[in-house]
Design an enzyme around this catalytic site. Structure first.
Site, PDB file in Angstrom:
ATOM      1  N   LEU A 284      39.485  23.334 -85.263  1.00 55.02           N
ATOM      2  CA  LEU A 284      39.941  24.490 -84.477  1.00 55.02           C
ATOM      3  C   LEU A 284      41.073  24.139 -83.524  1.00 55.02           C
ATOM      4  O   LEU A 284      41.493  24.970 -82.722  1.00 55.02           O
ATOM      5  CB  LEU A 284      38.756  25.063 -83.677  1.00 55.02           C
ATOM      6  CG  LEU A 284      37.650  25.693 -84.525  1.00 55.02           C
ATOM      7  CD1 LEU A 284      36.469  26.090 -83.652  1.00 55.02           C
ATOM      8  CD2 LEU A 284      38.163  26.917 -85.279  1.00 55.02           C
ATOM      9  N   ARG A 285      41.555  22.899 -83.602  1.00 50.35           N
ATOM     10  CA  ARG A 285      42.601  22.489 -82.667  1.00 50.35           C
ATOM     11  C   ARG A 285      43.862  23.349 -82.812  1.00 50.35           C
ATOM     12  O   ARG A 285      44.502  23.702 -81.837  1.00 50.35           O
ATOM     13  CB  ARG A 285      42.924  21.003 -82.882  1.00 50.35           C
ATOM     14  CG  ARG A 285      43.648  20.378 -81.711  1.00 50.35           C
ATOM     15  CD  ARG A 285      43.796  18.881 -81.878  1.00 50.35           C
ATOM     16  NE  ARG A 285      42.617  18.175 -81.420  1.00 50.35           N
ATOM     17  CZ  ARG A 285      41.995  17.233 -82.109  1.00 50.35           C
ATOM     18  NH1 ARG A 285      42.436  16.901 -83.302  1.00 50.35           N
ATOM     19  NH2 ARG A 285      40.943  16.614 -81.625  1.00 50.35           N
ATOM     20  N   GLY A 286      44.197  23.703 -84.056  1.00 46.29           N
ATOM     21  CA  GLY A 286      45.385  24.538 -84.299  1.00 46.29           C
ATOM     22  C   GLY A 286      45.269  25.894 -83.632  1.00 46.29           C
ATOM     23  O   GLY A 286      46.218  26.386 -83.004  1.00 46.29           O
TER      24      GLY A 286
END
Length: 349
Positions: A284-286
């Protein structure tokens, strides 16, 4: 310090082109939690010049005088253990204003040089935690720049990214542990010809800016002439760009103040996650970085609400380095991000 002993720094506002790199640096300064920026491009394209220029542009910060970690005089999260203890004892903390630290990490740096060392002998004989601060301590509340980061030992890159993400550096040796704040904007640069960073490390940089050598002959001549004039008489140049520099500095300060109040509508957040899902971005970093960068860009434009155009401007910078490499893919990763953005938001090209 005597002004004449300081090397003049080329003004940020005088840098021609390289808009991606300039925007990514400014957004990371507005919100360091974006997670730093990786700048990939040809040699001699002004990477180092631009990074030094943004550091020079930033307003001074207040630190506790004599503290090796640039501790904040009132923010508990930005204090070393010693300063925090003094603060809690209601001691008066003498402060001084310093320029934002801009620390260069040399390629041959050892882990001790980066993280700091504990003098075991002193600790055992005198019973005190004798700590020699490293580059992470010096970079606290500033910018840490690693040129040729793709040639740096993976283990060191890991340490840098861990510190940048957590805001703390921990050094442990022989059962003795020292922890100090290490909040900095991590800026890495490299030349793709010398090899890419491992995908696991690349993904942890918040943004990825690509820069290329300017092809337009007229623009090339202009860049060479401007640099030559600056080197011949920097004082005249600094005076010439003084107003422009002050405007950018004020714009960054205003954006930092607006940022906590910036909102992004639920529908836009869903669309961002839809784009990440279609692009098959791991984790979920993006999603998180794109949301943060969109808010920072809205604040940069003096708005408290994120608009579609904000997302369009920053999304390639946030996602292009997170796509899985497909050797059969003919489309550039940045173009692919924009293509999916247009599909999700139903924009005609």
């Amino acid at each position: 310090m005597n002004k004449k002993t300081e090397l003049p720094i080329f003004p940020f506002s005088a840098i021609i082109g390289q808009e991606e790199m300039k925007l990514a640096l400014q957004l990371n300064v507005i919100d360091p939690k974006i997670g730093g920026v990786m700048i990939m491009g040809d040699r001699g394209t002004g990477k180092s010049t631009t990074i030094r220029a943004i550091a020079d542009l930033l307003p001074k910060i207040d630190i506790v005088k004599g503290d090796p970690f640039n501790s904040h005089p009132s923010d508990l999260e930005l204090m070393s253990a010693e300063v925090l203890a003094r603060y809690r004892n209601n001691e008066e903390l003498e402060t001084e204003g310093i320029k934002i630290p801009m620390i260069d990490l040399p390629l041959g740096a050892t882990e001790d040089r980066v993280c700091g060392t504990i003098d075991i002998e002193k600790a055992l004989t005198e019973g005190i935690k004798a700590f020699e601060p490293g580059l992470l301590a010096k970079a606290n509340r500033g910018i840490l720049y690693v040129d040729e980061v793709n040639l740096l030992d993976d283990h060191l890159v890991d340490i840098l990214l861990d510190s940048a993400a957590s805001g703390w550096n921990t050094v442990e040796r022989e059962g003795i542990s020292i922890r100090h704040p290490a909040r900095f904007v991590l800026v890495g640069s490299g030349n793709p010809e010398e090899g890419e960073l491992r995908p696991q490390l690349l993904d942890r940089f918040g943004m990825h800016a690509e820069i290329r050598t300017v092809k337009d002959p007229v623009l090339r001549v202009q860049i060479v002439e401007e640099r030559t004039s600056f080197d011949l008489n920097p004082e005249i140049w600094l005076t010439k760009y003084k107003d422009d520099q002050e405007k950018i500095t004020q714009r960054i300060i205003d954006a930092q103040n607006i940022l906590p109040n910036v909102e992004i509508e639920y529908e836009l957040r869903v669309k961002i996650s839809e784009i990440c899902s279609i692009l098959d971005v791991d984790g979920l970093r993006g999603d998180i970085v794109t949301n943060r960068a969109a808010k920072a860009y809205a604040a940069y434009n003096n708005r408290q609400k994120v608009e579609l155009e904000d997302i369009k401007t920053i999304i390639t910078l946030c996602l292009r380095h997170r796509l899985r490499k497909d050797p059969l893919e003919t489309i550039d990763s940045g173009d692919k991000v924009q293509q999916v953005f247009n599909e999700v938001f139903e924009i005609e090209e």
